[in-house]
Scaffold this motif. Sequence first.
Motif, PDB file in Angstrom:
ATOM      1  N   LEU A  27      50.909  34.083  45.542  1.00 14.56           N
ATOM      2  CA  LEU A  27      50.574  33.281  46.774  1.00 14.56           C
ATOM      3  C   LEU A  27      49.912  32.071  46.824  1.00 14.56           C
ATOM      4  N   GLY A  28      49.049  31.819  45.575  1.00 13.52           N
ATOM      5  CA  GLY A  28      48.580  30.368  44.900  1.00 13.52           C
ATOM      6  C   GLY A  28      47.291  30.722  45.617  1.00 13.52           C
ATOM      7  N   PHE A  29      46.949  31.841  45.412  1.00 18.27           N
ATOM      8  CA  PHE A  29      45.031  31.675  45.369  1.00 18.27           C
ATOM      9  C   PHE A  29      44.714  31.669  43.956  1.00 18.27           C
ATOM     10  N   GLU A  30      43.723  31.430  44.322  1.00 20.65           N
ATOM     11  CA  GLU A  30      41.857  31.349  43.031  1.00 20.65           C
ATOM     12  C   GLU A  30      41.861  32.545  42.136  1.00 20.65           C
ATOM     13  N   ALA A  31      41.776  33.136  41.199  1.00 24.36           N
ATOM     14  CA  ALA A  31      41.266  34.026  40.844  1.00 24.36           C
ATOM     15  C   ALA A  31      39.825  33.866  40.285  1.00 24.36           C
ATOM     16  N   VAL A  32      38.402  34.003  40.567  1.00 20.86           N
ATOM     17  CA  VAL A  32      37.372  33.480  40.009  1.00 20.86           C
ATOM     18  C   VAL A  32      36.593  35.021  39.850  1.00 20.86           C
ATOM     19  N   GLU A  33      35.731  34.411  38.918  1.00 21.06           N
ATOM     20  CA  GLU A  33      34.920  35.588  38.405  1.00 21.06           C
ATOM     21  C   GLU A  33      33.483  34.902  38.015  1.00 21.06           C
ATOM     22  N   ALA A  34      32.760  36.126  39.478  1.00 23.19           N
ATOM     23  CA  ALA A  34      31.636  35.476  38.501  1.00 23.19           C
ATOM     24  C   ALA A  34      30.545  36.780  38.310  1.00 23.19           C
ATOM     25  N   ASN A  35      29.539  36.687  37.465  1.00 26.26           N
ATOM     26  CA  ASN A  35      28.558  37.976  37.250  1.00 26.26           C
ATOM     27  C   ASN A  35      29.792  39.409  37.263  1.00 26.26           C
ATOM     28  N   GLY A  36      30.352  39.116  36.626  1.00 21.55           N
ATOM     29  CA  GLY A  36      30.999  40.645  35.913  1.00 21.55           C
ATOM     30  C   GLY A  36      31.706  40.701  37.255  1.00 21.55           C
TER      31      GLY A  36
END
Length: 125
Positions: A27-36
Amino acid sequence: MKIERLDHLVLTVASIPATTAFYTRVLGFEAVEANGRWSLKFGQQKINLHQVEHTFDPKAANPTPGSGDLCFITGDQPEQTLHHLKSLGVTIEEGPIERHGALGRMISLYFRDPDGNLLEIARYL
């Protein structure tokens, strides 16, 4: 009170790496990690990911992988969407088929993510 829009929702998943790989590739989504914590961003929304048995409070009463049923809107023609999904080896469960969404008639395609959540990609007519 008047609600303006949906900001985010939460999916409980069996594997965050498998889920992020699928949604970014398909789907072209952006995977983002923030504070675990991981989320999938698209447009002005995001899907927060909770790994089963490692969820955050507060949470749904019975968080379960595969219990989601989500519809995403695209500007692409249904034939383009179908070709894209098939080229990635995604099995189409149903569609293209006409449905009725929040804003009227649309053409939808249905398939599943790695947890079995039902995903719908639709284009308004």
